[in-house]
Design an enzyme around this catalytic site. Structure first.
Site, short mmCIF file in Angstrom:
data_model
loop_
_atom_site.label_atom_id
_atom_site.label_comp_id
_atom_site.label_asym_id
_atom_site.label_seq_id
_atom_site.Cartn_x
_atom_site.Cartn_y
_atom_site.Cartn_z
N CYS A 157 4.50 5.96 10.41
CA CYS A 157 4.24 6.80 9.24
C CYS A 157 5.33 7.83 9.00
O CYS A 157 5.10 8.86 8.36
CB CYS A 157 2.88 7.47 9.36
SG CYS A 157 1.52 6.31 9.55
N ALA A 212 -4.76 5.59 11.08
CA ALA A 212 -3.90 5.67 9.89
C ALA A 212 -4.72 5.33 8.66
O ALA A 212 -5.67 4.53 8.71
CB ALA A 212 -2.72 4.70 10.03
N TYR A 222 1.67 -0.08 12.52
CA TYR A 222 1.47 -1.22 13.42
C TYR A 222 0.03 -1.70 13.35
O TYR A 222 -0.89 -0.90 13.23
CB TYR A 222 1.81 -0.81 14.86
CG TYR A 222 1.32 -1.79 15.91
CD1 TYR A 222 2.00 -2.98 16.14
CD2 TYR A 222 0.16 -1.53 16.65
CE1 TYR A 222 1.54 -3.90 17.09
CE2 TYR A 222 -0.30 -2.44 17.60
CZ TYR A 222 0.39 -3.62 17.81
OH TYR A 222 -0.06 -4.52 18.75
N ARG A 253 0.85 -1.20 0.00
CA ARG A 253 0.00 0.00 0.00
C ARG A 253 0.88 1.24 0.00
O ARG A 253 2.11 1.16 0.13
CB ARG A 253 -0.88 0.01 1.26
CG ARG A 253 -0.07 -0.12 2.53
CD ARG A 253 -0.72 0.37 3.78
NE ARG A 253 0.12 0.04 4.92
CZ ARG A 253 1.22 0.70 5.27
NH1 ARG A 253 1.63 1.73 4.56
NH2 ARG A 253 1.91 0.32 6.33
N GLY A 270 2.26 4.79 1.78
CA GLY A 270 2.63 5.13 3.14
C GLY A 270 3.91 4.45 3.60
O GLY A 270 4.66 3.88 2.81
#
Length: 253
Positions: A198, A167, A97, A91, A93
């Site tokens: 991030c 997130a 976690y 993905r 980013g």
């Protein structure tokens, strides 16, 4: 891909992210934790089936055992420990976690029916979480890139201090989305110590529990569903088996 919409007002069109035919999205909740590789396989299979016109759109709510995932922009130095397994998520980013007490929501939507606007999708996902948190009397806000996600101001920690409570990380293939959001309900926040979440070093992370809101996962799911339907349209309950058959090893087709 077709050019992304650049008009900053485009997402203010009330029903841009809702299907014009009001076709319901399957709403799927897994009652037990799901291994990350199996979830990834099932999600990819479902997204491909949606793109081929062979399956309905789906929202999949689940939890994982403790793990870290690396997005396409991950920096190796942001992984501070190998305390938990690390997976390449594929993905957008950086590192994040997942673990018990965190509601992970995988979003498999057909953007050909929802405006073909990835920026608007991300804004819609953030607003969805903000609306959900408002249902628990938590004031949260989204921030401009690169601080994608949902944040809560923490003035008691210092001037301009904020903590991230959710997130956002999505991928789009053939105009179908997968991956999605992770909302901290009551995870062990010390597990974030193994990464730079991030890629942001000057702010922290929080959860509903950390903010004094003790709520159950079913309560969170109920509010998530109502907030989703107001923004994206109707849902219909479905069994996780519709996903497991599509993507998990040994389940058949």
């Amino acid at each position: 891909m077709e050019p992304l919409t650049t008009d900053p007002q485009s997402c203010e069109i009330r029903n841009k992210l809702a299907r014009s035919d009001a076709r319901p999205v399957e709403w799927i909740i897994s009652p037990a934790t799901v291994p990350y590789p199996q979830a990834l396989a099932a999600m990819r299979a479902r997204a491909a089936a949606i793109a081929a016109g062979e399956a309905e759109e789906a929202i999949w709510l689940l939890e994982h055992e403790p793990l870290y995932t690396a997005g396409t922009s991950s920096v190796p130095t942001d992984l501070l420990t190998n305390r938990f397994p690390v997976f390449d998520a594929g993905r957008g980013g950086q590192y994040t976690y997942h673990g018990p007490g965190q509601r992970v929501v995988y979003v498999m939507l057909d953007l050909t029916q929802r405006g073909r606007d990835i920026r608007c999708l991300v804004q819609g996902l953030e607003d969805w979480v903000v609306d959900t948190l408002a249902g628990f009397n938590v004031v949260a806000e989204s921030r401009p890139a690169p601080r994608i996600g949902v944040w809560v101001k923490r003035p008691e920690k210092g001037v301009l201090k904020e903590d991230k409570i959710a997130a956002i990380g999505v991928r789009v293939s053939k105009w179908v989305t997968f991956h999605g959001i992770s909302l901290n309900v009551a995870p062990d926040l010390s597990h974030y110590d193994g990464i730079v979440p991030c890629g942001i070093t000057d702010q922290g992370v929080t959860s509903l529990e950390d903010l004094g809101q003790i709520v159950s996962m079913p309560e969170v799911d109920s509010v998530l569903r109502g907030a989703f339907e107001r923004r994206f349209g109707p849902t219909i309950s479905a069994s996780e088996q519709s996903l497991l058959r599509a993507g998990l090893p040994g389940q058949g087709n």
